[in-house]
Design a protein around this motif. Structure first.
Motif, PDB file in Angstrom:
ATOM      1  N   ALA A  36     -29.674  -4.552 -25.260  1.00  0.00           N
ATOM      2  CA  ALA A  36     -30.252  -5.052 -24.007  1.00  0.00           C
ATOM      3  C   ALA A  36     -31.645  -5.623 -24.209  1.00  0.00           C
ATOM      4  O   ALA A  36     -32.112  -6.440 -23.401  1.00  0.00           O
ATOM      5  CB  ALA A  36     -30.288  -3.921 -22.975  1.00  0.00           C
ATOM      6  N   LEU A  37     -32.339  -5.232 -25.290  1.00  0.00           N
ATOM      7  CA  LEU A  37     -33.677  -5.763 -25.544  1.00  0.00           C
ATOM      8  C   LEU A  37     -33.664  -7.282 -25.673  1.00  0.00           C
ATOM      9  O   LEU A  37     -34.612  -7.959 -25.267  1.00  0.00           O
ATOM     10  CB  LEU A  37     -34.263  -5.170 -26.827  1.00  0.00           C
ATOM     11  CG  LEU A  37     -34.569  -3.678 -26.860  1.00  0.00           C
ATOM     12  CD1 LEU A  37     -35.247  -3.319 -28.179  1.00  0.00           C
ATOM     13  CD2 LEU A  37     -35.438  -3.276 -25.680  1.00  0.00           C
ATOM     14  N   SER A  38     -32.599  -7.810 -26.227  1.00  0.00           N
ATOM     15  CA  SER A  38     -32.534  -9.253 -26.468  1.00  0.00           C
ATOM     16  C   SER A  38     -32.370 -10.062 -25.191  1.00  0.00           C
ATOM     17  O   SER A  38     -32.471 -11.292 -25.228  1.00  0.00           O
ATOM     18  CB  SER A  38     -31.382  -9.566 -27.432  1.00  0.00           C
ATOM     19  OG  SER A  38     -31.632  -8.990 -28.704  1.00  0.00           O
ATOM     20  N   SER A  39     -32.113  -9.376 -24.076  1.00  0.00           N
ATOM     21  CA  SER A  39     -31.967 -10.079 -22.795  1.00  0.00           C
ATOM     22  C   SER A  39     -33.178  -9.914 -21.893  1.00  0.00           C
ATOM     23  O   SER A  39     -33.160 -10.376 -20.744  1.00  0.00           O
ATOM     24  CB  SER A  39     -30.719  -9.553 -22.065  1.00  0.00           C
ATOM     25  OG  SER A  39     -29.557  -9.773 -22.831  1.00  0.00           O
ATOM     26  N   LEU A  40     -34.236  -9.270 -22.373  1.00  0.00           N
ATOM     27  CA  LEU A  40     -35.417  -9.063 -21.542  1.00  0.00           C
ATOM     28  C   LEU A  40     -36.094 -10.406 -21.237  1.00  0.00           C
ATOM     29  O   LEU A  40     -35.998 -11.353 -22.027  1.00  0.00           O
ATOM     30  CB  LEU A  40     -36.398  -8.115 -22.237  1.00  0.00           C
ATOM     31  CG  LEU A  40     -35.916  -6.666 -22.366  1.00  0.00           C
ATOM     32  CD1 LEU A  40     -36.927  -5.837 -23.163  1.00  0.00           C
ATOM     33  CD2 LEU A  40     -35.677  -6.031 -21.001  1.00  0.00           C
ATOM     34  N   PRO A  41     -36.801 -10.489 -20.116  1.00  0.00           N
ATOM     35  CA  PRO A  41     -37.327 -11.787 -19.653  1.00  0.00           C
ATOM     36  C   PRO A  41     -38.268 -12.489 -20.609  1.00  0.00           C
ATOM     37  O   PRO A  41     -38.423 -13.712 -20.504  1.00  0.00           O
ATOM     38  CB  PRO A  41     -38.058 -11.419 -18.351  1.00  0.00           C
ATOM     39  CG  PRO A  41     -37.413 -10.180 -17.879  1.00  0.00           C
ATOM     40  CD  PRO A  41     -37.008  -9.429 -19.114  1.00  0.00           C
ATOM     41  N   TRP A  42     -38.927 -11.767 -21.504  1.00  0.00           N
ATOM     42  CA  TRP A  42     -39.873 -12.464 -22.376  1.00  0.00           C
ATOM     43  C   TRP A  42     -39.212 -13.035 -23.626  1.00  0.00           C
ATOM     44  O   TRP A  42     -39.846 -13.769 -24.381  1.00  0.00           O
ATOM     45  CB  TRP A  42     -41.033 -11.554 -22.721  1.00  0.00           C
ATOM     46  CG  TRP A  42     -40.749 -10.411 -23.673  1.00  0.00           C
ATOM     47  CD1 TRP A  42     -39.612  -9.698 -23.829  1.00  0.00           C
ATOM     48  CD2 TRP A  42     -41.687  -9.867 -24.604  1.00  0.00           C
ATOM     49  NE1 TRP A  42     -39.761  -8.727 -24.791  1.00  0.00           N
ATOM     50  CE2 TRP A  42     -41.034  -8.808 -25.270  1.00  0.00           C
ATOM     51  CE3 TRP A  42     -43.017 -10.153 -24.926  1.00  0.00           C
ATOM     52  CZ2 TRP A  42     -41.664  -8.033 -26.257  1.00  0.00           C
ATOM     53  CZ3 TRP A  42     -43.647  -9.384 -25.893  1.00  0.00           C
ATOM     54  CH2 TRP A  42     -42.967  -8.344 -26.554  1.00  0.00           C
ATOM     55  N   VAL A  43     -37.942 -12.714 -23.859  1.00  0.00           N
ATOM     56  CA  VAL A  43     -37.249 -13.203 -25.050  1.00  0.00           C
ATOM     57  C   VAL A  43     -36.939 -14.688 -24.876  1.00  0.00           C
ATOM     58  O   VAL A  43     -36.398 -15.111 -23.860  1.00  0.00           O
ATOM     59  CB  VAL A  43     -35.969 -12.396 -25.309  1.00  0.00           C
ATOM     60  CG1 VAL A  43     -35.207 -12.963 -26.504  1.00  0.00           C
ATOM     61  CG2 VAL A  43     -36.313 -10.924 -25.562  1.00  0.00           C
ATOM     62  N   GLN A  44     -37.323 -15.454 -25.866  1.00  0.00           N
ATOM     63  CA  GLN A  44     -37.190 -16.921 -25.918  1.00  0.00           C
ATOM     64  C   GLN A  44     -38.121 -17.632 -24.929  1.00  0.00           C
ATOM     65  O   GLN A  44     -37.959 -18.836 -24.693  1.00  0.00           O
ATOM     66  CB  GLN A  44     -35.738 -17.376 -25.676  1.00  0.00           C
ATOM     67  CG  GLN A  44     -34.709 -16.729 -26.574  1.00  0.00           C
ATOM     68  CD  GLN A  44     -34.942 -16.951 -28.066  1.00  0.00           C
ATOM     69  OE1 GLN A  44     -35.983 -17.416 -28.494  1.00  0.00           O
ATOM     70  NE2 GLN A  44     -33.949 -16.592 -28.880  1.00  0.00           N
ATOM     71  N   THR A 103     -36.807  -7.818 -14.350  1.00  0.00           N
ATOM     72  CA  THR A 103     -38.206  -7.378 -14.341  1.00  0.00           C
ATOM     73  C   THR A 103     -38.288  -5.865 -14.504  1.00  0.00           C
ATOM     74  O   THR A 103     -39.102  -5.352 -15.282  1.00  0.00           O
ATOM     75  CB  THR A 103     -38.879  -7.817 -13.032  1.00  0.00           C
ATOM     76  OG1 THR A 103     -38.855  -9.240 -12.956  1.00  0.00           O
ATOM     77  CG2 THR A 103     -40.318  -7.328 -12.962  1.00  0.00           C
ATOM     78  N   ARG A 104     -37.455  -5.129 -13.772  1.00  0.00           N
ATOM     79  CA  ARG A 104     -37.440  -3.673 -13.904  1.00  0.00           C
ATOM     80  C   ARG A 104     -37.071  -3.253 -15.321  1.00  0.00           C
ATOM     81  O   ARG A 104     -37.609  -2.289 -15.865  1.00  0.00           O
ATOM     82  CB  ARG A 104     -36.476  -3.059 -12.887  1.00  0.00           C
ATOM     83  CG  ARG A 104     -36.951  -3.171 -11.449  1.00  0.00           C
ATOM     84  CD  ARG A 104     -35.965  -2.513 -10.475  1.00  0.00           C
ATOM     85  NE  ARG A 104     -36.390  -2.708  -9.090  1.00  0.00           N
ATOM     86  CZ  ARG A 104     -37.273  -1.929  -8.476  1.00  0.00           C
ATOM     87  NH1 ARG A 104     -37.812  -0.908  -9.129  1.00  0.00           N
ATOM     88  NH2 ARG A 104     -37.618  -2.166  -7.224  1.00  0.00           N
ATOM     89  N   ASP A 105     -36.143  -3.963 -15.931  1.00  0.00           N
ATOM     90  CA  ASP A 105     -35.735  -3.639 -17.303  1.00  0.00           C
ATOM     91  C   ASP A 105     -36.893  -3.811 -18.280  1.00  0.00           C
ATOM     92  O   ASP A 105     -37.099  -2.983 -19.177  1.00  0.00           O
ATOM     93  CB  ASP A 105     -34.571  -4.528 -17.736  1.00  0.00           C
ATOM     94  CG  ASP A 105     -33.259  -4.167 -17.051  1.00  0.00           C
ATOM     95  OD1 ASP A 105     -33.173  -3.059 -16.480  1.00  0.00           O
ATOM     96  OD2 ASP A 105     -32.328  -5.001 -17.089  1.00  0.00           O
ATOM     97  N   LEU A 106     -37.659  -4.887 -18.109  1.00  0.00           N
ATOM     98  CA  LEU A 106     -38.799  -5.119 -18.998  1.00  0.00           C
ATOM     99  C   LEU A 106     -39.858  -4.039 -18.821  1.00  0.00           C
ATOM    100  O   LEU A 106     -40.395  -3.503 -19.808  1.00  0.00           O
ATOM    101  CB  LEU A 106     -39.397  -6.499 -18.733  1.00  0.00           C
ATOM    102  CG  LEU A 106     -40.643  -6.856 -19.552  1.00  0.00           C
ATOM    103  CD1 LEU A 106     -40.375  -6.792 -21.046  1.00  0.00           C
ATOM    104  CD2 LEU A 106     -41.170  -8.242 -19.172  1.00  0.00           C
TER     105      LEU A 106
END
Length: 466
Positions: free
Chosen positions: A409-417, A108-111
């Protein structure tokens, strides 16, 4: 602009003000050719709004040799990208507590950090590409009027301290130095927001895509899309990768009627205001502004010194319908004008010259998503719930990574997929969405009368993921 107006300063139905202010001076709106015949490209993107254009832009930066074609049914920036309130914000439609329950606190913090970064990257791109979109990062001030709003605002500040999103409390005197609003008991301020001219951003971005080697066709309505092929009235496109960036208009495509609910947001704008009015109103640093209401409102000081003020409240239309006539709702327009005058008495007798609207895409769980399937090579992004100016930039970067296989790291953010479950079939969808809109207005009225947080507020929070 029109000189013909009603007594309350609203443009008449026959005036020229019933179109987005942002489109003034942009005629002809459509300047690019239609798709004629069949094409073969590396990437075909459906939709020339922010999501489609940022995706094309970042694809071409990553691999200038790609053949990228953007297909648009109307003209560049026809949808929300050319009609919105011009907030480049780090807002996310789902609250961080809800995200953390699903994906963990670190993700969540990453997003949230990626969103703050995207605000700055939109500004950097406008500078690098020479896009005159009036990008000014003045932050956003959200006023609290009455004890119920103060309670909600202070809770937001406490949550922000935990999540590091930068929202601070302003007392009434501090709030007045930014926005001289009536009856204000305080405000929240967040620095991670910029003001922009949305249509200039869309057109400047389209020009940048073309400079980098991409192509855009307009007035080319897509009738179907599937792996490797996009069917268009007047031709077809064969593509190694197909990306759908259609936001609210997704509901018009086969099989996607229940993917998002097209809910209308309407906007009004004043005439250009003289210096003495701005001395009374504030927004000296071009802050965007809002109020801690349940029914969303948003405003900005435009590049040509108008007040632009919008909000929800227009009805959802049965069957996820979208039509030009829905862009205008006199009752909502009148309510917006009254609300702005009540909020900012320093406006005096300033005249309103423009009124417009358009649909935004709301997924069933209020959770936007970026999706790409490496097997079918099809992708999509959207469901921004009105917070899409910076989110679409993040989506474009992420989709470009997915297509080119250069994952960060963008590809691992919570909204991906993330894929939201479909909306209920009609008439349940019509009943539910309109009941939610009605409940937001009732909650605001309850709080104005009682001074206490509305009982309906808790139900609305559960519905919207906050």
């Amino acid at each position: 602009m029109t000189d013909e107006a009603r007594a309350d300063g609203a443009p008449t139905d026959g005036g020229n003000g019933l179109h987005p202010l942002w489109w003034d001076g942009a005629a002809p709106l459509s300047t690019r050719p239609e798709l004629s015949g069949d094409e073969t490209v590396d990437v075909c993107i459906v939709g020339a709004g922010y999501t489609g254009l940022w995706t094309a832009y970042h694809l071409l930066l990553a691999d200038p040799g790609l053949a990228v074609l953007v297909v648009e049914a109307e003209h560049v920036g026809f949808g929300a990208s050319g009609r919105n309130g011009g907030w480049v914000s780090a807002l996310y439609p789902v609250g961080p507590q809800t995200l953390a329950r699903r994906h963990g606190e670190a993700a969540t913090r990453d997003l949230l950090a990626a969103l703050r970064e995207s605000v700055d990257e939109v500004g950097a791109a406008t500078s690098a590409e020479g896009i005159d979109a009036g990008f000014v990062k003045g932050g956003t001030v959200v006023v609290a009027r009455g004890p119920a709003q103060v309670t909600r605002a202070r809770a937001e500040v406490a949550h922000s301290a935990h999540w590091g999103t930068g929202t601070a409390w302003l007392d009434a005197a501090e709030a007045a130095t930014r926005l001289a609003a009536h009856g204000v008991d305080g405000a929240t301020f967040n620095p991670h927001c910029a003001r922009v001219h949305p249509f200039r951003l869309a057109h400047g971005l389209a020009a940048a895509v073309e400079r980098h080697g991409g192509r855009i066709v307009e007035r080319s309505r897509v009738t179907a899309l599937r792996p490797g092929r996009v069917d268009v009235a007047g031709g077809s496109v064969r593509a190694s990768h197909v990306i759908r960036a259609t936001e609210a208009w997704s509901a018009r495509l086969p099989g996607l009627r229940r993917s998002v609910a097209p809910v209308y947001s309407l906007v009004v704008a004043t005439e250009q205001l003289p210096r003495d009015v701005w001395d009374r109103v504030g927004l000296e640093r071009r802050e965007t502004f809002s109020e801690h209401r349940h029914l969303v409102v948003y405003g900005q000081r435009s590049t040509d010194d108008r007040l632009v003020f919008g909000g929800r409240g227009a009805p959802y239309h049965f069957g996820s319908a979208i039509a030009p006539g829905f862009d205008h709702d006199r009752t909502v327009f009148d309510g917006l004008r009254r609300s702005l005058r009540a909020l900012l008495p320093g406006l005096g007798g300033a005249r309103f010259t423009h009124a417009w609207g358009g649909p935004l895409g709301i997924p069933r769980d209020w959770h936007p998503g970026v999706r790409y399937d490496p097997m079918t090579r099809m992708g999509s992004a959207g469901g921004y719930v009105g917070d899409g100016v910076a989110l679409s930039h993040l989506a474009g970067r992420t989709l470009a990574e997915q297509v080119t296989g250069r994952h960060t790291a963008l590809s691992s953010l919570p909204w991906v997929q993330h894929v939201a479950r479909p909306w209920e079939p009609e008439p349940l969808r019509w009943l539910g969405v309109n009941a939610g809109l009605r409940a937001a207005g009732l909650a605001d009225r309850e709080e104005a009368l009682t001074g206490r947080p509305a009982r309906l507020g808790r139900a609305l929070g559960a519905l919207t993921g906050h």
